[in-house]
Motif scaffolding. Structure first.
Motif, mmCIF file in Angstrom:
data_model
loop_
_atom_site.group_PDB
_atom_site.id
_atom_site.type_symbol
_atom_site.label_atom_id
_atom_site.label_comp_id
_atom_site.label_asym_id
_atom_site.label_seq_id
_atom_site.Cartn_x
_atom_site.Cartn_y
_atom_site.Cartn_z
ATOM 1 N N VAL A 31 0.902 -1.386 -0.099
ATOM 2 C CA VAL A 31 0.247 0.507 -0.320
ATOM 3 C C VAL A 31 1.370 1.585 -0.189
ATOM 4 C CG1 VAL A 31 -2.065 -1.211 1.237
ATOM 5 C CG2 VAL A 31 -0.159 -0.228 2.824
ATOM 6 N N ALA A 32 2.081 0.978 0.607
ATOM 7 C CA ALA A 32 2.618 2.269 0.632
ATOM 8 C C ALA A 32 3.604 2.218 -0.964
ATOM 9 C CB ALA A 32 4.150 2.356 1.353
ATOM 10 N N ALA A 33 3.974 1.374 -1.934
ATOM 11 C CA ALA A 33 4.084 1.063 -2.942
ATOM 12 C C ALA A 33 2.893 2.319 -3.732
ATOM 13 C CB ALA A 33 4.949 -0.060 -3.350
ATOM 14 N N HIS A 34 2.371 1.665 -3.641
ATOM 15 C CA HIS A 34 0.660 2.794 -4.177
ATOM 16 C C HIS A 34 0.471 4.360 -3.234
ATOM 17 C CE1 HIS A 34 0.444 -1.184 -5.381
ATOM 18 N NE2 HIS A 34 -0.395 -0.437 -6.628
ATOM 19 N N GLY A 35 1.865 4.378 -2.868
ATOM 20 C CA GLY A 35 1.339 6.040 -2.306
ATOM 21 C C GLY A 35 0.463 6.247 -0.874
ATOM 22 N N LEU A 36 0.050 5.067 -0.337
ATOM 23 C CA LEU A 36 -0.586 5.815 0.846
ATOM 24 C C LEU A 36 0.425 5.926 2.307
ATOM 25 C CD1 LEU A 36 -3.582 5.385 2.049
ATOM 26 C CD2 LEU A 36 -3.121 3.358 3.278
ATOM 27 N N VAL A 37 0.185 6.739 2.696
ATOM 28 C CA VAL A 37 1.155 7.562 3.684
ATOM 29 C C VAL A 37 0.444 7.587 4.811
ATOM 30 C CG1 VAL A 37 2.728 9.218 4.337
ATOM 31 C CG2 VAL A 37 2.265 8.296 1.624
ATOM 32 N N LYS A 38 0.713 7.055 6.243
ATOM 33 C CA LYS A 38 0.240 6.805 7.453
ATOM 34 C C LYS A 38 0.496 8.070 8.109
ATOM 35 C CE LYS A 38 0.070 4.063 11.103
ATOM 36 N NZ LYS A 38 0.321 2.713 11.255
ATOM 37 N N PHE A 39 -0.204 8.674 8.927
ATOM 38 C CA PHE A 39 0.145 9.959 9.497
ATOM 39 C C PHE A 39 -0.279 9.835 10.876
ATOM 40 C CE2 PHE A 39 -3.093 11.861 6.649
ATOM 41 C CZ PHE A 39 -3.428 12.768 7.998
ATOM 42 N N GLY A 40 0.161 11.145 11.738
ATOM 43 C CA GLY A 40 -0.832 11.076 12.428
ATOM 44 C C GLY A 40 -0.288 10.428 13.881
#
Length: 178
Positions: free
Chosen positions: A106-115
């Motif tokens: 999912v990170a390779a597809h651009g999903l970035v976790k924040f908070g």
């Protein structure tokens, strides 16, 4: 005289009837006007094609982005479950490898976790679930992260759900003391 002798007007050496120079100039001007009109039509059609191609490419990219957004949005509950399992120490062995692999994909597809706790609260990126005051902060700050937020590029997929602390309100100055 014989028929066909050079006395009668007829086609000249180029196969054209003898024309006056004025007629030739008029024909040339008409041909140039026609060439200019056809050139304008061609340039307009070429510009329309370029605009069409640009629009199709943009639409294709937008469809791709929306499909990615849709699929990754559907994955958020699974990622939340993985976070909870990791917090409780239940993410071990082969399942940990599967979880790590899913997070990489999912990170390779651009999903970035924040908070994170301690982040400055920003309503564009955070959803406040609870609110309190504290002497330990100078700006509105995220104390706890209930669930992480996610972004794709500049687009927020889901805001981080957080508890928030504000600085202690200052006591109003007492007018009688002055």
């Amino acid at each position: 005289t014989e028929a066909g002798s050079g006395d009668a007007p007829g086609p000249g050496p180029g196969g054209l009837a003898d024309e006056s120079p004025n007629d030739l100039v008029a024909d040339l001007a008409a041909a140039q006007t026609r060439v200019a009109a056809l050139t304008d039509d061609l340039q307009r059609l070429q510009a329309e094609y370029v605009n069409y191609k640009r629009r199709v490419d943009r639409d294709r990219e937008l469809v791709k982005q929306n499909a990615t957004f849709s699929v990754l949005s559907a994955m958020l509950p699974v990622l939340d479950d993985l976070d909870r399992a990791r917090e409780h120490g239940e993410l071990e062995g082969g399942f940990k490898a599967v979880a790590d692999s899913l997070e990489r994909i999912v990170a390779a597809h651009g999903l970035v976790k924040f908070g994170k706790p301690g982040d400055e609260f920003d309503p564009r990126f955070h959803e406040a679930l609870m609110h309190a005051h504290s002497k330990d902060v100078t700006t509105t700050t995220c104390r706890d992260v209930v669930s992480a937020g996610y972004m794709i590029g500049e687009r927020v997929v889901r805001p981080a759900r957080v508890t928030v602390v504000d600085p202690e309100p200052e006591a109003p100055a007492d007018a009688d003391q002055q």
